[in-house]
Design a protein around this motif. Structure first.
Motif, PDB file in Angstrom:
ATOM      1  N   THR A  68      -4.498  -4.997  -1.458  1.00 51.30           N
ATOM      2  CA  THR A  68      -3.119  -5.505  -1.573  1.00 51.30           C
ATOM      3  C   THR A  68      -2.941  -6.814  -0.814  1.00 51.30           C
ATOM      4  O   THR A  68      -2.011  -7.573  -1.098  1.00 51.30           O
ATOM      5  CB  THR A  68      -2.094  -4.474  -1.053  1.00 51.30           C
ATOM      6  OG1 THR A  68      -2.403  -4.122   0.309  1.00 51.30           O
ATOM      7  CG2 THR A  68      -2.112  -3.216  -1.903  1.00 51.30           C
TER       8      THR A  68
ATOM      9  N   TRP B 103      -6.004   3.765   4.314  1.00 53.44           N
ATOM     10  CA  TRP B 103      -4.990   2.708   4.366  1.00 53.44           C
ATOM     11  C   TRP B 103      -5.646   1.331   4.435  1.00 53.44           C
ATOM     12  O   TRP B 103      -5.226   0.389   3.752  1.00 53.44           O
ATOM     13  CB  TRP B 103      -4.080   2.909   5.577  1.00 53.44           C
ATOM     14  CG  TRP B 103      -3.078   3.996   5.397  1.00 53.44           C
ATOM     15  CD1 TRP B 103      -3.167   5.289   5.836  1.00 53.44           C
ATOM     16  CD2 TRP B 103      -1.825   3.901   4.711  1.00 53.44           C
ATOM     17  NE1 TRP B 103      -2.051   5.995   5.478  1.00 53.44           N
ATOM     18  CE2 TRP B 103      -1.207   5.182   4.789  1.00 53.44           C
ATOM     19  CE3 TRP B 103      -1.161   2.872   4.052  1.00 53.44           C
ATOM     20  CZ2 TRP B 103       0.032   5.440   4.228  1.00 53.44           C
ATOM     21  CZ3 TRP B 103       0.088   3.135   3.487  1.00 53.44           C
ATOM     22  CH2 TRP B 103       0.669   4.403   3.584  1.00 53.44           C
TER      23      TRP B 103
ATOM     24  N   ALA C 123       0.835  -1.205   0.000  1.00 50.92           N
ATOM     25  CA  ALA C 123       0.000   0.000   0.000  1.00 50.92           C
ATOM     26  C   ALA C 123       0.866   1.250   0.000  1.00 50.92           C
ATOM     27  O   ALA C 123       0.596   2.221  -0.727  1.00 50.92           O
ATOM     28  CB  ALA C 123      -0.928  -0.011   1.217  1.00 50.92           C
TER      29      ALA C 123
ATOM     30  N   ILE D 275      -7.092   0.213   1.023  1.00 51.18           N
ATOM     31  CA  ILE D 275      -6.037  -0.173   0.074  1.00 51.18           C
ATOM     32  C   ILE D 275      -5.405  -1.498   0.492  1.00 51.18           C
ATOM     33  O   ILE D 275      -5.143  -2.369  -0.347  1.00 51.18           O
ATOM     34  CB  ILE D 275      -4.990   0.948  -0.024  1.00 51.18           C
ATOM     35  CG1 ILE D 275      -5.629   2.218  -0.585  1.00 51.18           C
ATOM     36  CG2 ILE D 275      -3.811   0.519  -0.905  1.00 51.18           C
ATOM     37  CD1 ILE D 275      -4.772   3.455  -0.462  1.00 51.18           C
ATOM     38  N   CYS D 276      -5.174  -1.662   1.793  1.00 47.69           N
ATOM     39  CA  CYS D 276      -4.575  -2.919   2.284  1.00 47.69           C
ATOM     40  C   CYS D 276      -5.509  -4.110   2.070  1.00 47.69           C
ATOM     41  O   CYS D 276      -5.042  -5.241   1.891  1.00 47.69           O
ATOM     42  CB  CYS D 276      -4.224  -2.793   3.764  1.00 47.69           C
ATOM     43  SG  CYS D 276      -2.792  -1.745   4.103  1.00 47.69           S
TER      44      CYS D 276
END
Length: 685
Positions: free
Chosen positions: A424, A417, A386, A420-421
């Motif tokens: 990912t 965050w 990320a 996005i994590c």
């Protein structure tokens, strides 16, 4: 070793004995239960505590408990940035082993005063033995020096720090990236600072050279020797107070009636939810550590990992793991929720009691996400990817890369965050997904105002990101948020979906700001990302307190606030006749719109912050060379370079702004444009 609780639950302990035991580190018999939160005290609180001790003031009661079998423990920190290790495997408890239930922050502060500095320590306590100025409230001027504030209470690259760095032959424009900086730094605002541990061990016969480490700061050594007699007299006056410290005791109470770890956890939570301020998230984390003490070190390893960047706090990391564990089990019919948006006692009870049909607990699922080490730690891997996706990278993508500079990454809300994590975690990064990730982050950060008020957005964006197994679903997230918030898709706010059109969202066709609602300095961080990346490549947000005085830069007004003031130039009787009420209403909007902002090296801004734009080297021919070494250090060689770094364009219309702030030209323009309910002066982008 001091024997506690021979006949009673209430005892007392010398602070010297407490400090020596804490400073033993892994060998200490006084330990913290793993569910305790980490050190949180500010430097000022430590300094104030030692002022109280020197004056003989009471500093409260410590609460201890006997060490229980199977309880995970850890050592104390010296400050909030140093990890406290859990050493349960290597630690052999004895009948004299205790855990600190309440008093951790005071114990750490006390231990610091007695701690002999060793290489790589992250904090050091000093006392000014002969201060020129004292406040009425504080009698003894203690100062903390830490890696974040190595020169005491001095702003980052303040004039004092620059002079000190220059005096020892270091670059005065850049703080050294030196983990041993405390070996040669000292509190610069103090007149005659001495490491406090030296004073505690001062001999009856001493010389002023005994008050500082050998070969210490040359100017400080000279100052001490030039005032030798006075300082020896000062030490003799302090000696009774210093001797009294060795006799200073704290009341200490043994919490009795605790039979098992659950009882201990209940005591801790009731204590911390009663009078000591502790957030719901901290209580959740403490409760989790009570069940799984090893998570403290696992989370610290992620938090301190340089590749991850410390952009998520330890609690945010745990929260991410909890959310991933819950969403991965959401298809199980028995689970009643698909996400844990907030950490609190209620959510803890819900997840800790859940066991699926295969007899796997949710706690076990959380543990699996962390893996057995950094090599298979999927939480760490997802955070690193990320960060890679979000970070500005001109080496790989060129100067026009749309990524975010490090200071802007540090201000992103945890929800961004996490979303996005979530992607990912299941996917590898590619250029198309990176572009979508940055679009989403800019959109969320600038147009949802960093708010956590909408739990639906938090839940839905996370769910969409976790479910996608291809390109990051930026457009789907945008459509979902648009639907949730009921915002008209034609509103210019949402042009953020196209990063190439980003600037056009808040400037008109002439390049001027559309209105005052975009007065967010974070826009300027993004606009100036290339120069921020070049100027402060070593910037580490974890080493700063994110207060203005601790940052390497300032937010500079291109046209200074002094040009908008009503002081001077015109008699008071004429001010309101010439410049009516609308000037007062609109002048701060004109001053603080983002077109009048730039981020600028602190020492440069402080030296010319009230000057006109000509004196700031913003007017003139682009090719005009600059004869000023600091600009050369920034690789700015011409006026054109400064304008580009300032995001200062269409500069012709700025030329009519007077050099004299009392000529009131700008005030007239503000009023005229206020009358038209707009600001059409060309102030650049």
């Amino acid at each position: 070793m001091h024997k506690l609780y021979i006949e009673k639950g209430l005892d007392e302990i010398y602070i010297e004995i407490l400090a020596k035991e804490i400073n033993k580190g892994t060998r200490s018999l006084y330990r913290l239960p793993s569910f305790q939160r980490d050190a949180v005290w500010k430097n000022s609180q430590i300094e104030l505590l030692w002022d109280s001790i020197m004056r003989g003031f009471p500093i409260g009661v410590l609460l201890f408990s006997k060490l229980l079998k199977d309880l995970g423990t850890r050592t104390s920190q010296t400050d909030s940035e140093q990890q406290a290790n859990d050493n349960t495997v290597d630690f052999t408890p004895s009948k004299d082993s205790y855990i600190i239930i309440d008093g951790q922050q005071r114990s750490i502060a006390i231990a610091l005063g007695f701690r002999k500095y060793i290489t790589n320590d992250s904090a050091r306590l000093w006392l000014d033995i002969s201060p020129k100025n004292k406040s009425d409230a504080i009698q003894f001027n203690f100062s903390m020096c830490t890696l974040a504030n190595p020169w005491g209470n001095v702003p980052y690259l303040d004039k004092l720090e620059s002079m000190a760095l220059e005096a020892i032959g270091k670059d005065k424009h850049k703080r050294p990236n030196d983990k041993n900086i405390l070996e040669y730094s000292y509190p610069l605002k103090a007149d005659y600072p001495v490491p406090f541990e030296y004073l505690l061990n001062i001999k009856k016969k001493f010389d002023v050279n005994d008050l500082l480490p050998i070969g210490y700061f040359p100017t400080l050594n000279k100052k001490f020797n030039d005032n030798r007699i006075e300082l020896i007299e000062k030490i003799e006056l302090l000696r009774p107070k210093i001797n009294a410290i060795r006799q200073f005791k704290i009341p200490l109470y043994l919490i009795d009636g605790i039979q098992d770890i659950s009882d201990l956890g209940n005591v801790f939570q009731r204590l911390n939810s009663g009078g000591i301020v502790m957030s719901a998230e901290e209580l959740f984390y403490s409760a989790l550590k009570l069940r799984w003490y090893k998570c403290h070190n696992i989370v610290w390893d992620i938090y301190k990992n340089q590749a991850a960047g410390k952009f998520l706090s330890q609690i945010n990391i745990i929260h991410l793991a909890v959310r991933l564990a819950v969403i991965s089990l959401k298809e199980d019919n028995d689970i009643k929720r698909s996400d844990v948006v907030r950490l609190n006692q209620r959510s803890f009870k819900s997840i800790i009691s859940y066991v699926d049909k295969d007899d796997k607990s949710l706690l076990k699922k959380i543990q699996e996400h962390f893996g057995q080490g950094q090599s298979d730690n999927k939480i760490l891997s997802s955070i690193i990817k990320a960060k890679e996706a979000l970070s500005y990278n001109c080496e790989k993508y060129g100067e026009d890369d749309i990524g975010l500079p490090t200071p802007l990454l540090a201000s992103l809300y945890w929800r961004i965050w996490h979303t996005i994590c979530a992607w990912t975690y299941n996917n590898e990064l590619d250029d198309n997904s990176r572009r979508e990730i940055v679009r989403y982050a800019l959109f969320e950060h600038f147009y949802l105002h960093n708010t956590d008020s909408n739990d639906i957005i938090t839940r839905e964006t996370f769910k969409l990101a976790f479910a996608e197994k291809r390109i990051f679903p930026g457009k789907q997230i945008y459509e979902k948020i648009k639907d949730i918030t009921k915002i008209n898709e034609n509103e210019s706010n949402f042009k953020i979906l196209n990063p190439d059109e980003f600037i056009k969202c808040f400037i008109d066709e002439r390049g001027n700001p559309k209105d005052s609602k975009f007065n967010n300095p974070n826009y300027v961080l993004w606009i100036q990302r290339h120069f921020i990346y070049k100027w402060w490549p070593e910037y580490d947000p974890s080493q700063f307190n994110n207060r203005r005085e601790d940052l390497p830069y300032d937010l500079d007004h291109i046209v200074a606030g002094a040009f908008f003031n009503m002081r001077g130039g015109i008699p008071n009787s004429e001010k309101f006749r010439l410049y009516p009420e609308k000037f007062h209403k609109y002048r701060y909007i004109a001053l603080n719109r983002f077109g009048n902002y730039r981020f600028w090296p602190k020492e440069l801004n402080r030296s010319d912050q009230d000057k006109g734009i000509a004196d700031k080297l913003l007017l003139g021919d682009d090719s005009t060379k600059i004869d000023f070494n600091h600009y050369k250090n920034l690789n700015l060689k011409t006026i054109g370079d400064i304008r580009k770094a300032s995001y200062f364009h269409n500069f012709k219309s700025w030329e009519s702004i007077p050099k004299d702030k009392y000529k009131w030209w700008l005030k007239k323009v503000v009023v005229e444009n206020a009358e038209k309910e707009e600001f059409d002066t060309d102030t650049g982008g």
